[in-house]
Motif scaffolding. Structure first.
Motif: not given
Ligand SMILES: Cc1ncc(C[n+]2csc(CCOP(=O)(O)OP(=O)(O)O)c2C)c(N)n1
Ligand SMILES: [Mg+2]
Lengths: 334, 312
Positions: A139-153, A169-176
């Motif tokens: 769920x935490x990754x779903x909650x942070x997926x929009x921001x993570x996706x939108x950070x991609x160039x 998990x308790x921390x958001x996705x950090x791309x990479x």
């Protein structure tokens, strides 16, 4: 007991979209199935219904990208690349449009059978130049997926979980960044998406049996941090095992094989997933067992990898969650 | 013309039986593709009970469990087409293009004596071949159509091949109106017209709804009859709940053209209580036990049966 979060995408998308003028919401007649029905009703000015016409939607999204928008395209994952593959290539991937492809019901998480199960999407997307691939595992990754996706160039394809989703998990996705869930030194388990929860069930039992497990969870599949992965591979005495909600060809199993071969790592690799077969319709728990994608399959794979039996049975694995077919958090039949 | 198993019941009775079975199934399972039974019952009843020229089923009345997907290691693989009888040059073939209509199609097989009622109890059960989204191994199915918009094209190719071989049977496609939003549907009609494929006959459930609700709110499709004519089909509109109109429509000559019968339907025909949910009827799930109980009593009365005694 793990906390279960109801429809985490719904609020996360709304929050992200409302904070960014260039974000638009596109849908192809699966609006409630992709948890954007409230968004449609509350923010019609940012919502575009494009009908059940995915080929047009992809090139249309490419056009919006050209106009400076960052469209979030919603459908079942399978409908975002099989039919509109050519449009995906020419209108989105080649020109590096900032189109965010939100693919719901990845792999065997849908009972809809072959036509609904995106079992080779990662393989397809990995081979597309310019594409980024993210996958959510809780769920935490779903909650942070929009921001993570939108950070991609550039364009990005995301495997998104919906409905009732466990919080692991308790921390958001950090791309990479891969997540280190266990840091043992006997064997390395690599999982992503829904298989991470299974691997966590298995690793608890394996630790009990005296196996020192190193477990990594991937939310970023492309680009991939080969260097960090090589360090993890080097830090275990034994081999590597992958578990994926996908065919074993072209997914994270292949990714590990390539990383190891490219760098001359002479360790064994066991790849678990769908083995050159289509799946069929059924519940997620049944399909995970039938096709060997669950905790028990992982334990057996590790026994094979280590040439040892641990006597771990179904009872030793903490209970699997069984999704209610008619749960109210699920809007449609599918 | 041999009409094995047909005409034991009137087509009206078959249609009523379809609605009753889908209703019972949906009440017991707390939801289902109920509205497709309302809109499609007469069309599928008419096809199976009167129009299709099919032989007796070649597969067991009680469906076998799932036996694997097509694969080199699965030499005994077969589709579910045997419920429609054998493949023969003079016999018809039928594709259910919108595979989510499977529940309604299975109920039709039961009502026309082609599958045992036990088949419906296997619906969407793990390890069963009676899948929620009809797979090609599911009873009555010959090809996978869960990805909408591909049925008519496959039918056109099969029909062309059958013509080349001098076969006299028709290829029928059951279509849904959502499919007209997919470009492929139009490509298929053009191909039929260009190659004069007139052994393709389609009947489309024009219920004007799709997953998100009313088609007009999702993506307007305009005058589909006129558009199809322009693309080269012979089009006849009928009232989807008037069997005589279907009987007449199919007599329309269409040399060198595919025939498309557009069946103007109501998504709550026979179950008026469902109108409360209109136009969000694509998949009906009861919102509460109270609603389920009320729908049970009211719809059972509409269908002339006792309420279903279901497990809570
Ligand atoms: C190519 C494709 N895109 C999306 C879907 C998801 N889907 C399943 S049914 C459906 C609605 C289609 O409209 P229609 O068949 O007319 O629906 P109904 O009348 O049964 O509500 C959609 C979008 C699909 N099955 N295939
Ligand atoms: Mg419709």
């Amino acid at each position: 007991m793990v906390e279960m979060v109801s429809r985490p995408y719904e609020a996360a998308f709304e929050k992200h979209a409302m904070a960014h003028d260039e974000v638009l919401c596109l849908s192809a007649d699966l609006t409630s199935s992709c948890e954007i029905d409230k968004f449609r009703d509350n923010h019609p000015e940012k919502f575009l219904s494009l009908g059940m016409a995915e080929q047009n939607m992809m090139s249309f999204a490419g056009g919006l990208g050209l106009a400076g928008y960052r469209p979030f395209v919603h459908s079942f994952g399978v409908f975002l690349y099989r039919r509109p593959y050519d449009q995906l290539m020419a209108s989105i991937a080649y020109p590096r449009r900032k189109v965010r492809l939100m693919g719901f019901l990845p792999g065997i998480t849908t009972p809809g059978g072959m036509t609904h199960q995106a079992i080779e999407d990662i393989s397809v997307m990995r081979s597309i130049p310019n594409m980024t691939i993210l996958e959510t595992g809780d769920a935490t990754e779903v909650e942070s997926i929009c921001e993570a996706a939108d950070s991609i160039d550039g364009p990005v394809y995301c495997r998104v979980l919906r409905g009732s989703v466990p919080r692991l998990f308790d921390t958001p996705i950090e791309v990479g960044e891969m997540r280190e869930l266990e840091t043992g030194d006997d064997i390395l388990i690599v999982s992503s998406g829904i298989t991470t929860e299974e691997a966590m069930r298995a690793s608890a039992a394996l630790k009990g049996a005296g196996v020192s497990v190193r477990h990594l969870h991937l939310n970023t599949i492309k680009p991939f941090d080969h260097k960090t992965m090589l360090d993890h591979i080097a830090s275990v005495k034994g081999g590597v095992i992958t578990l994926e909600n996908h065919v074993v060809d072209g997914g994270i199993g292949s990714l590990m094989a390539e990383t190891m071969a490219d760098n001359g790592v002479g360790k064994r690799l066991v790849r678990l997933g769908l083995k050159d077969t289509y799946a069929h319709g059924g519940s997620r728990a049944y399909l995970m067992r039938y096709y060997g994608l669950d905790a028990l399959a992982l334990v057996q794979g590790i026994e094979d990898l280590m040439g040892q039996k641990f006597g771990i049975t179904e009872d030793d694995l903490s209970a699997a969650r069984v999704e209610a077919v008619h749960s109210l958090v699920k809007a449609e039949g599918l | 013309m041999e009409h094995a198993l047909q005409n034991e019941k009137t087509t009206e009775d078959v249609a009523l039986g379809i609605r009753r079975r889908v209703f019972e199934h949906s009440i017991r399972n707390n939801g289902g593709y109920m509205s497709q039974a309302c809109s499609a019952a007469e069309q599928l009843a008419w096809l199976y009970n009167e129009e299709l020229n099919l032989g007796a089923p070649t597969l067991p009345m009680i469906p076998k469990p799932f036996e694997g997907v097509p694969h080199k290691d699965n030499p005994d693989y077969h589709t579910g087409a045997g419920y429609n009888g054998p493949v023969a040059p003079d016999l018809d073939r039928l594709f259910i293009a919108p595979a989510h209509y499977a529940l309604v199609a299975y109920a039709t097989l039961i009502e026309t004596g082609r599958m045992a009622p036990e088949g419906l109890e296997m619906f969407n059960k793990d390890g069963s071949s009676v899948e929620m989204i009809g797979a090609e191994h599911s009873p009555g199915m010959e090809v996978h159509n869960g990805t909408l918009g591909i049925g008519l094209s496959t039918a056109a190719g099969l029909a062309y091949g059958r013509k080349l071989r001098g076969e006299t049977g028709n290829v029928w496609v059951y279509m849904s109106d959502g499919e007209v939003q997919e470009g492929q549907t139009w490509e298929a009609i053009a191909a039929c017209a260009h190659h004069k494929i007139d052994n393709v006959k389609a009947i489309m459930d024009v219920n004007r709804q799709q997953c998100d609700g009313a088609m007009d709110s999702v993506m307007e499709v305009g005058d589909i009859g006129r558009k199809m004519e322009e693309f080269g089909a012979k089009v006849v509109w009928v009232d989807a709940h008037n069997i005589d109109e279907m009987r007449e429509a199919v007599k329309t000559p269409h040399p060198g053209q595919p025939l498309i019968i557009l069946a103007n339907s109501s998504p709550f025909e026979g179950m008026p209580t469902l109108e409360e949910r209109f136009p969000r009827l694509h998949y009906v799930r009861f919102k509460s036990e109270e609603e389920r109980a009320r729908f049970n009593t009211e719809i059972a009365a509409s269908l002339g049966i006792d309420p279903i005694d279901y497990a809570h």
